[in-house]
Design an enzyme around this catalytic site. Structure first.
Site, PDB file in Angstrom:
ATOM      1  N   GLN B 238      11.674  18.585 -38.207  1.00 47.17           N
ATOM      2  CA  GLN B 238      12.981  18.920 -37.655  1.00 47.17           C
ATOM      3  C   GLN B 238      13.744  17.661 -37.260  1.00 47.17           C
ATOM      4  O   GLN B 238      14.951  17.703 -37.056  1.00 47.17           O
ATOM      5  CB  GLN B 238      12.830  19.830 -36.423  1.00 47.17           C
ATOM      6  CG  GLN B 238      12.410  21.249 -36.744  1.00 47.17           C
ATOM      7  CD  GLN B 238      12.206  22.116 -35.511  1.00 47.17           C
ATOM      8  OE1 GLN B 238      11.152  22.700 -35.356  1.00 47.17           O
ATOM      9  NE2 GLN B 238      13.194  22.209 -34.633  1.00 47.17           N
ATOM     10  N   ARG B 385      12.381  27.773 -29.676  1.00 48.95           N
ATOM     11  CA  ARG B 385      13.807  28.024 -29.681  1.00 48.95           C
ATOM     12  C   ARG B 385      14.427  27.656 -28.337  1.00 48.95           C
ATOM     13  O   ARG B 385      15.340  28.286 -27.856  1.00 48.95           O
ATOM     14  CB  ARG B 385      14.097  29.490 -29.986  1.00 48.95           C
ATOM     15  CG  ARG B 385      15.422  29.656 -30.726  1.00 48.95           C
ATOM     16  CD  ARG B 385      15.795  31.111 -30.816  1.00 48.95           C
ATOM     17  NE  ARG B 385      16.928  31.304 -31.659  1.00 48.95           N
ATOM     18  CZ  ARG B 385      16.862  31.740 -32.908  1.00 48.95           C
ATOM     19  NH1 ARG B 385      15.702  32.000 -33.449  1.00 48.95           N
ATOM     20  NH2 ARG B 385      17.948  31.903 -33.613  1.00 48.95           N
ATOM     21  N   GLU B 754      19.812  28.691 -29.133  1.00 48.74           N
ATOM     22  CA  GLU B 754      18.813  28.989 -28.103  1.00 48.74           C
ATOM     23  C   GLU B 754      19.169  30.178 -27.238  1.00 48.74           C
ATOM     24  O   GLU B 754      18.283  30.833 -26.679  1.00 48.74           O
ATOM     25  CB  GLU B 754      18.702  27.796 -27.144  1.00 48.74           C
ATOM     26  CG  GLU B 754      18.022  26.611 -27.689  1.00 48.74           C
ATOM     27  CD  GLU B 754      17.807  25.572 -26.589  1.00 48.74           C
ATOM     28  OE1 GLU B 754      17.277  24.534 -26.927  1.00 48.74           O
ATOM     29  OE2 GLU B 754      18.166  25.807 -25.424  1.00 48.74           O
TER      30      GLU B 754
END
Ligand code: FES
Ligand code: FES
Lengths: 160, 800
Positions: B238, B385, B754
């Site tokens: 990521q 998340r 999120e």
């Protein structure tokens, strides 16, 4: 090594495989069919779903030798040339995918679901894809996409 | 000079598919055909496969490792252990949090399934065969599993390697199992406020250990080119640029000799931020064997060894007056980080942004203290998340305000209204140190209450209670803090948490943009193009977006913590504006007018009230053919954006559940989610993000937990036991929005990824507890599995 012969997306394939080779590894590693993915190798996630002799099958659950003589369809075989299958079109139209990793298995399962039940309710769709986990979409747009594809197919738009 | 005179302004705008349009996703074309390119799809000539021998014990000394039988297995080429990595100084690696973590267990194992040896073979079957034949002899040690006992005098010491250090990267510590102590706020003033309070509440609130579990596990293909000395690693990263820097620091290779590529990624949710032993071992194996080496994690490895989330043991307290106005907040937390401190918080924030725990409420004073400890569990505390402990904070405050409401018998919506930070208080400085950028909480809640007919639901609930039935209404009015972050207080291994965008406009008016982030399903190829389209007047379809190749993309800190839009999205807008500034000069030169006479209109510069105009497409060609004297040719730029502040998205969620009092089954009847993420770039993608995050929140609240037994066996690290919701359980979502732009962001966007996880978990939990509120229940431990809910029913005798 054992000799097998099967049809994959309409093409006849002859191959030598180790008896312990899983169908998913055979497809991905030796046939370069990389649409079906691996998410668990324990038959839970459905990322590896293919269509085998008219049934949805998790390709991590069976050996390649068990597919001897079978007719296998994967996501790669859904579109007719440049023409997308109505499910593929509906998935992109309705944002039925995000990372795309579950998508090939989900599409392949939905393809069989609509042949089993061409006019499913939303609840039947949810039950019908219960073997396919998606971590990204929260399912709602997938259900909507399958519903829309069913309607289009039933109205005679698009193939199948 | 225009090729589109016949189009109206609106038509020209529509052609762009810019900010605010529900543009269909560009990345879908390959995914729906099964032609994505994920790491396990990568095959290189001569590629080998690696797999790990993992520890059976949670805590044990390694007496010996015998690989001789494994090396006899056909197809096995090498077995690498810590001893082999030691001469290269690769057996330990620095973590993003200033600690070190074992790459391969060195004399000792610290958690079950820790990596001990890396077996390299010609294919994955042979590698697995080899793993079976490696014999490890252990001497078991007592395991430390309960973090609340970690700092006891007689606790087993987990990390012999740092036992004598008085710090492990994040400040002073007071016990060999202690990692850090972090506090914020005014302890004395908070104590005084509690002393003086008319009412106080305290609640023990655990946010259990769970796991992000994206459907694609972690993996990589490392390829060392022995001829030119370049190491290429394709993998599930990521944050590819950070990985390159870390690999450089670990291996000593120059960053110019390392290329990190993130191909398509099958979901991340934080799982793919960190650097794992698999990456290092694959790279080392490639260097040693001269072949590319692939490592793909199994699902069990993923759940038991990489990047768990939460494991926050919190005690929350509120002080208030009799009307429910909160006068102080206090929180004490024990954070279980497992055996190595490998979390990915900004360095100065060992508990992340947990001090957002005041939530949406105007609380005059507060104090928070967090202790991080080692246990014999998998390392991490990375994310799910929500990278920065915001979800823990939101869960705590949203639970506690409900507890306070119940104590004072005030309606749960009403008590929130009484405590909200009011719209005219922004920018708002919280007692725990944040400056909230913008918000309108009362409007959001009112809109939510009206949408679900709150009064009607309350009435129905009262009737159901009369009839002995259990119905719960859960409210969550959360505030998020995302977009890390301002480099003055956010860095990772010393790297400021800016992000970047480089744009090149080609002569015929199409463009390519490269960013320092990396999408894992969010649709950056679609949405970043929309931002640039609006800013530059070039259709989104003509703008290619690339991320994830460190050889080509500008440096950035990556995608997590809802930072892509607030940080890289801002860089994209600013880069586009720099290009537009140059374009204006070129247009003025070609049109032979003064720059000040030109105005921007959708896709062109124009002298208002005249026909004198030049489209961006025309200007692009001029940039390569007819520039003013002294100006460089070309139309390209790069922007590194250091945000002046975080962004503060917020929302109002309402969940309604019906609970079967005989079976404990929780049926979610309704879930309404109103999100305010500021300017909305693509409403379709936002809805998708919210749906997905809510499904994760549902899983966390109702079923997910990584459980260990007393000896450190991880119970249920397969999808047989770990709950990933299917379409059958997952509820229907209703989404809604308000728009309160961020005043400091170039386009006013705040980020949304999120929010549904952060706001969703307390909404579900609050609904379930609310169903029992009239029986005096103030809190129930997550996850609310059917078994746990049934136990509550049974204890209360409600199932009779
Ligand atoms: S990989 Fe086959 S079901 Fe998960
Ligand atoms: S789209 Fe990512 S798992 Fe379904």
């Amino acid at each position: 090594m054992t000799g097998i012969s099967l049809t994959i997306n309409g093409e006849t394939v002859e191959a030598e495989v180790e008896p312990r080779t899983l169908l998913i590894h055979f497809l991905r590693e030796s046939q370069n069919i990389i649409g079906p993915h691996i998410g668990c190798e324990t038959s839970h996630c459905g990322a590896c779903t293919v269509d085998l002799d008219g049934k949805s099958v998790k390709a991590c659950t069976i050996f390649a030798v068990q597919a001897d003589g079978a007719d296998v369809l994967t996501v790669e075989g859904l579109a007719e040339g440049a023409e997308l299958h109505p499910l593929q079109q509906a998935f992109t139209d309705n944002h039925g995918l995000q990372c795309g990793y579950c998508t090939p298995g989900m599409l392949t399962r939905a393809y069989r679901l609509l042949l089993e039940n061409p006019d499913p309710t939303d609840e039947e769709i949810r039950m019908g894809i219960a073997g396919n986990i998606c971590r990204c979409t929260g399912y709602q747009s997938i259900v909507k996409a399958i519903r829309e594809a069913a309607d289009k197919i039933n109205a005679g738009e698009g193939a199948d | 000079m225009s090729d589109a005179k016949e189009m109206t302004l609106e038509e020209r705008e529509a052609t762009l598919s810019g900010i605010g349009t529900a543009r269909k996703r560009k990345e879908d074309a390959r995914f729906i055909r099964g032609q994505g390119n994920y790491v396990d799809d990568i095959k290189l000539p001569g590629m080998l496969h690696g797999d790990f021998v993992r520890s059976q014990h949670a805590h044990a000394l390694i007496k010996s490792i015998d690989a001789s039988k494994a090396l006899e297995v056909p197809g096995v080429l090498a077995v690498i252990t810590a001893k082999d990595l030691e001469p290269l100084a690769l057996h330990w690696m620095p973590t993003l949090a200033g600690d070190v973590a074992a790459v391969l267990a060195d004399k000792k194992v610290h958690y079950q399934n820790q990596e001990i040896a890396f077996v390299v073979a010609v294919d994955r079957y042979a590698a697995a065969d080899g793993v079976q034949e490696v014999v490890v002899e252990y001497e078991a040690l007592p395991a430390l599993i309960d973090p609340l006992t970690a700092l006891d005098d007689d606790a087993p010491i987990i990390r012999d390697d740092v036992a004598d250090n008085d710090e492990v990267g994040q400040g002073k510590r007071r016990h060999p199992n202690h990692i850090f102590e972090w506090e914020v706020g005014d302890a004395a003033a908070t104590d005084a406020a509690f002393e003086a309070a008319e009412v106080t509440i305290a609640e023990d609130i655990l946010y259990p250990r769970c796991h992000p579990s994206p459907i694609e596990t972690c993996g990589c293909v490392a390829s060392m080119d022995g001829v030119n000395g370049k190491l290429t690693v394709y993998g599930t990263f990521q944050a590819p640029h950070v990985i390159r820097t870390v690999v450089s620091l670990i291996t000593g290779l120059a960053e110019s000799s390392i290329r990190i590529v993130s191909p398509d990624i099958g979901g991340g949710f934080g799982n793919k931020v960190g650097a794992y032993p698999g990456y290092i071992c694959a790279a080392a194996a490639s260097i040693v064997t001269g072949h590319p080496v692939k490592w793909i994690e199994s699902r069990i490895d993923n759940l038991s060894a990489t990047a768990f989330a939460r494991d926050y043991h919190m005690v929350g307290e509120l002080a208030a007056d009799k009307d429910g106005k909160i006068t102080a907040i206090r929180a004490k937390v024990v954070a279980d980080h497992g055996a190595f401190n490998t979390h990915a918080q900004p360095m100065k924030w060992p508990a992340g942004l947990f001090n957002i725990v005041t939530g949406s409420y105007d609380i005059p004073v507060g104090h928070v203290k967090v202790d991080g400890v080692y246990t014999n569990k998998a390392p991490g505390g990375v994310a799910y998340r929500c990278s920065f402990r915001v979800t823990e904070a939101a869960y705590l405050i949203e639970r506690m305000i409900d507890v306070l409401a119940q104590k004072l018998d005030i309606d749960k919506a009403e008590i929130r209204k009484r405590n909200f930070v009011q719209p005219d208080q922004f920018p708002y400085n919280s007692c725990l140190g944040w400056e909230y950028d913008s918000g309108d909480y009362p409007t959001a809640l009112e809109q939510a209450l009206a949408a679900v007919d709150y009064e009607g639901l309350k009435k129905e609930q009262a009737e159901k209670r009369e009839a002995g039935e259990l119905m719960g209404i859960g409210i969550s009015t959360f505030t998020e803090i995302v977009g890390a972050g301002p480099t003055r207080n956010c860095d990772i291994v010393g790297l400021g948490m800016f992000d970047s965008c480089e744009i090149r406009v080609h002569p015929t008016g199409s463009a390519i943009a490269r960013l320092g982030t990396k999408a894992t399903g969010q649709g950056h190829e679609t949405t970043f193009a929309q931002i640039i389209a609006t800013e530059l007047g070039i259709p989104s379809d003509d703008i290619a977006i690339e991320e994830g190749d460190t050889d080509t993309a500008p440096y950035g800190l990556g995608t997590y913590g809802s930072r892509s839009t607030p940080v890289a999205g801002a860089a994209a807008a600013r880069a586009a504006r720099k290009i537009r500034d140059k374009a204006k000069k070129i247009a003025a030169h070609v049109l032979e007018v003064a720059e000040d006479d030109l105005e921007w209109e959708v896709d062109r510069f124009k002298v208002p009230g005249s026909d004198v105009q030049m489209t961006m497409k025309e200007i692009a060609m001029a940039a390569y053919s007819n520039v003013p004297d002294g100006m460089e040719h070309g139309l390209e730029t790069v922007d590194y954006y250091d945000p002046p502040n975080f962004t503060y998205p917020f929302g109002a969620y309402i969940c309604v559940v019906d609970i079967d009092r005989f079976t404990g089954d929780v049926a979610v009847r309704k879930f309404y989610a109103l999100d305010d993420c500021g300017t909305r770039i693509n409403p379709m993608v936002i809805d998708g993000q919210v749906h997905g995050g809510l499904a994760e929140a549902y899983g966390i609240a109702l079923g997910q937990e990584i459980v260990y037994d007393d000896t450190g066996n991880v119970l249920g690290a397969s999808l047989m036991d770990y709950f990933l919701p299917t379409a059958v359980e997952t509820p229907e979502w209703e989404t809604d929005f308000t728009v309160t732009p961020s005043p400091h962001h170039p386009i006013g966007a705040k980020g949304v990824g999120e929010s549904p996880n952060v706001g969703g978990v307390p909404a579900f939990a609050n609904a379930i507890v609310d169903a029992f509120a009239h029986h005096g229940v103030t809190h129930m431990r997550m996850p609310h599995t059917q078994w746990r809910v049934w136990q509550t029913l049974n204890e209360l005798g409600l199932n009779k």
